[in-house]
Design an enzyme around this catalytic site. Sequence first.
Site, short mmCIF file in Angstrom:
data_model
loop_
_atom_site.label_atom_id
_atom_site.label_comp_id
_atom_site.label_asym_id
_atom_site.label_seq_id
_atom_site.Cartn_x
_atom_site.Cartn_y
_atom_site.Cartn_z
CD GLU A 31 143.10 137.94 -31.67
OE1 GLU A 31 142.15 138.71 -31.90
OE2 GLU A 31 144.15 138.30 -31.11
CB THR A 33 136.28 134.85 -28.70
OG1 THR A 33 137.07 136.04 -28.60
CG2 THR A 33 137.08 133.67 -28.23
CG ASP A 34 135.11 139.28 -32.93
OD1 ASP A 34 135.32 138.21 -33.55
OD2 ASP A 34 135.44 140.39 -33.37
N GLY A 118 147.17 145.86 -42.96
CA GLY A 118 147.39 144.41 -43.03
C GLY A 118 148.27 143.89 -41.92
CB ALA A 119 150.11 145.38 -39.29
CG ASP A 168 138.96 144.42 -35.41
OD1 ASP A 168 139.23 143.85 -34.33
OD2 ASP A 168 139.25 143.93 -36.52
C1 GLA Z 1 139.76 140.45 -37.18
C2 GLA Z 1 138.25 140.72 -37.14
C3 GLA Z 1 137.73 140.71 -35.70
C4 GLA Z 1 138.17 139.44 -34.97
C5 GLA Z 1 139.66 139.19 -35.16
C6 GLA Z 1 140.09 137.87 -34.58
O1 GLA Z 1 140.46 141.48 -36.57
O2 GLA Z 1 137.95 141.97 -37.73
O3 GLA Z 1 136.34 140.86 -35.68
O4 GLA Z 1 137.41 138.36 -35.36
O5 GLA Z 1 140.04 139.23 -36.52
O6 GLA Z 1 139.94 137.87 -33.21
#
Ligand code: GLA
Length: 383
Positions: A31, A33-34, A118-119, A168
């Site tokens: 999380e 990290t992207d 928003g979840a 995502d």
């Molecule tokens: C959101 C962002 C992603 C990622 C996550 C955290 O979902 O859209 O790109 O950074 O938060 O890991």
Amino acid sequence: MVERIVSTFKDRFGSDPLVFRAPGRVNLIGEHTDYNNGFVMPAAINRYAYFAIKPNGLGLYRFHAADFRRDYTTPVYKIEPSNTHWANYLLGVIAQMVAEGKDIPGFDCVFGGDVPIGAGMSSSAAIESGLAFALNHIYGLGFTRMQLAQIAQRAEHEYAGVKCGIMDQFASLHGKQNHVLQLDCRSLEFEPFELNMDNHSIILVNTGVKHSLASSEYNKRRQECQAGVDILKKYNNSIQSLRDVTINDLNNHKREFSSKVWERCLYVVEENQRVVNAGKALTQKDFESFGKLMYQSHYGLRDMYEVSCPELDKLVELTEKLDYVVGSRMMGGGFGGCTINVVKNAHIDEFTKCVKENYKTPDGKIPQIITCVISNGAELLVY
Ligand code: GLA
């Protein structure tokens, strides 16, 4: 859902559309990290944004949001951010395609879905990726799925104001049934590996606290990470992102960091390592080790990265004493949304009961509990 979208389209626009869908996602671990060029481990799930769409030859983009029964129409030459919040996710995608030199003639579109908003399950990425995939198909634009993910990500940056990473949109476009996707966000290489969970399931519990990623904290974390990179770069110019940083690098220069920036950076460096270890644990079906890494990820997000909230912490803490839950952590950007839990199948009912008895959403309701089915990415539907 498909019938509803199609019949609404026929009622409003009087013709037969093509139908596409793009999924929301879970993230097993990795999380925040992207956008630091690190590793993530998402999977697409069976919650989707659906699109009924057809070119109209009118020089207009005509949208209807079936879930809120709202319309938005704009001439094709006038693509700019709008005051209508939901329309921006769609307009942003068109704007990015136009910026890539593509011609996007007018079309009619009805969309709606069942990814909770928003979840932390990426409802916005499902919308952006779904429209990008649909336009690529109907206008034969020739983008690869990865290019579509990048277009959708830029739409989020520029029309929704969230400087998100690629995870995502990538997951929504590349999902594969029964597979998780381990993505290297630096090289964009990824490996889908079969998720053989034996007697375990992936269960989400929705805190009912809607997160607002745009609420500056997300973008602030990104800046804090960059501040750390800027310090270390002075000593080693091959450091481009936190992906190139080791714990030693951080320790060696600790005094130059503010305590917050240091903790943010340390969390990211450790989380990247956890993703690598989690991948190994999963391949060996070592769910105990995998679960421990999930908890460590949560504690890092809570204490060092500071993106959790009391409701998420409460749900995770609740599982600590349940030996049939192997791992639990907050998922996605944070500040609300869901926890992701790996639960032994024989105890799913017990788990559900325990959560319902011990947790209520801020408005006093029983939380939504979702058993995930790992699914394919964006696709054209035959209906
Ligand atoms: C959101 C962002 C992603 C990622 C996550 C955290 O979902 O859209 O790109 O950074 O938060 O890991």
